[in-house]
Design a protein around this motif. Structure first.
Motif, short mmCIF file in Angstrom:
data_model
loop_
_atom_site.label_atom_id
_atom_site.label_comp_id
_atom_site.label_asym_id
_atom_site.label_seq_id
_atom_site.Cartn_x
_atom_site.Cartn_y
_atom_site.Cartn_z
N GLY A 39 0.89 9.69 1.98
CA GLY A 39 0.48 8.65 1.05
C GLY A 39 -0.55 9.16 0.06
N GLY A 40 -0.85 8.32 -0.93
CA GLY A 40 -1.84 8.71 -1.92
C GLY A 40 -1.76 7.82 -3.13
N SER A 41 -2.43 8.26 -4.19
CA SER A 41 -2.44 7.51 -5.44
C SER A 41 -1.60 8.23 -6.48
N VAL A 42 -0.81 7.47 -7.21
CA VAL A 42 0.09 8.06 -8.20
C VAL A 42 0.26 7.07 -9.34
N GLN A 43 0.56 7.58 -10.51
CA GLN A 43 0.82 6.71 -11.64
C GLN A 43 2.24 6.18 -11.57
N ALA A 44 2.45 5.05 -12.19
CA ALA A 44 3.80 4.47 -12.25
C ALA A 44 4.77 5.49 -12.84
N GLY A 45 5.95 5.56 -12.23
CA GLY A 45 6.94 6.54 -12.63
C GLY A 45 6.89 7.81 -11.82
N GLY A 46 5.82 7.98 -11.05
CA GLY A 46 5.66 9.19 -10.26
C GLY A 46 6.40 9.13 -8.94
N SER A 47 6.18 10.16 -8.11
CA SER A 47 6.89 10.28 -6.84
C SER A 47 5.92 10.63 -5.72
N LEU A 48 6.29 10.22 -4.53
CA LEU A 48 5.59 10.61 -3.31
C LEU A 48 6.63 10.79 -2.22
N ARG A 49 6.30 11.61 -1.24
CA ARG A 49 7.16 11.79 -0.07
C ARG A 49 6.35 11.51 1.16
N LYS A 51 6.66 2.06 -8.77
CA LYS A 51 6.19 0.95 -9.58
C LYS A 51 4.89 0.41 -8.99
N PHE A 52 4.15 -0.33 -9.82
CA PHE A 52 2.90 -0.91 -9.35
C PHE A 52 3.14 -1.76 -8.10
N GLU A 53 4.25 -2.47 -8.09
CA GLU A 53 4.54 -3.37 -6.96
C GLU A 53 4.91 -2.64 -5.68
N ASP A 54 5.03 -1.32 -5.73
CA ASP A 54 5.25 -0.54 -4.51
C ASP A 54 3.94 -0.27 -3.77
N THR A 55 2.83 -0.64 -4.37
CA THR A 55 1.53 -0.43 -3.73
C THR A 55 1.45 -1.21 -2.43
N ALA A 56 1.16 -0.52 -1.34
CA ALA A 56 1.11 -1.14 -0.02
C ALA A 56 0.70 -0.09 1.01
N MET A 57 0.44 -0.57 2.21
CA MET A 57 0.34 0.32 3.37
C MET A 57 1.75 0.50 3.90
N TYR A 58 2.14 1.74 4.09
CA TYR A 58 3.48 2.06 4.58
C TYR A 58 3.41 2.48 6.04
N TYR A 59 4.29 1.87 6.83
CA TYR A 59 4.31 2.11 8.26
C TYR A 59 5.67 2.69 8.68
N CYS A 60 5.59 3.61 9.62
CA CYS A 60 6.79 4.13 10.26
C CYS A 60 7.00 3.35 11.56
#
Length: 124
Positions: free
Chosen positions: A9-19, A87-96
């Motif tokens: 996880g981390g911080s990214v600008q809209a349009g970016g990617s994370l794995r 997208k901005f609306e993807d901001t959240a805590m992500y759980y496995c």
């Protein structure tokens, strides 16, 4: 004892990617499901992407279809979430999570084992 540890996880600008990565230990494979959920402040936990451990069939929330890709490495007990076009609306805590409870939908948050979560923040 089953343990799930998320990372990526981390911080990214809209349009970016994370794995995101999830390392699972102490788990014995069954014909079941594992995958990713997310929870934003003030909102309910929701299913994002799930994959079947038996045959690799995938399930996605409508909001992430075409942008997110779930994958698994069963030999190493890992599950991944590639997130593109964030997208901005993807901001959240992500759980496995692993092991869907019987009779529940695959994208409903009714799983037996959970990780502690990894924060994803998308700035617009």
């Amino acid at each position: 004892q089953v343990q799930l540890v998320e990372s990526g996880g981390g911080s990214v600008q809209a349009g970016g990617s994370l794995r995101l990565s999830c390392a699972v230990s102490g788990y014995t494979y069954r014909n079941n499901y594992w995958g990713w959920f997310r929870q934003a402040p003030g909102k309910e936990r929701e299913g994002v992407a799930i994959i079947s451990t038996a045959d690799g069939i995938t399930f996605y929330a409508d909001s992430v279809k075409g942008r997110f890709t779930i994958s698994q490495d069963k030999a190493n007990y890992m599950v991944y979430l590639q997130m593109d076009s964030l997208k901005f609306e993807d901001t959240a805590m992500y759980y496995c999570a692993v092991d869907k409870k019987y009779a529940f939908e695959v994208l409903s948050p009714n799983y037996t084992y959970w990780g502690q979560g990894t924060q994803v923040t998308v700035s617009s």
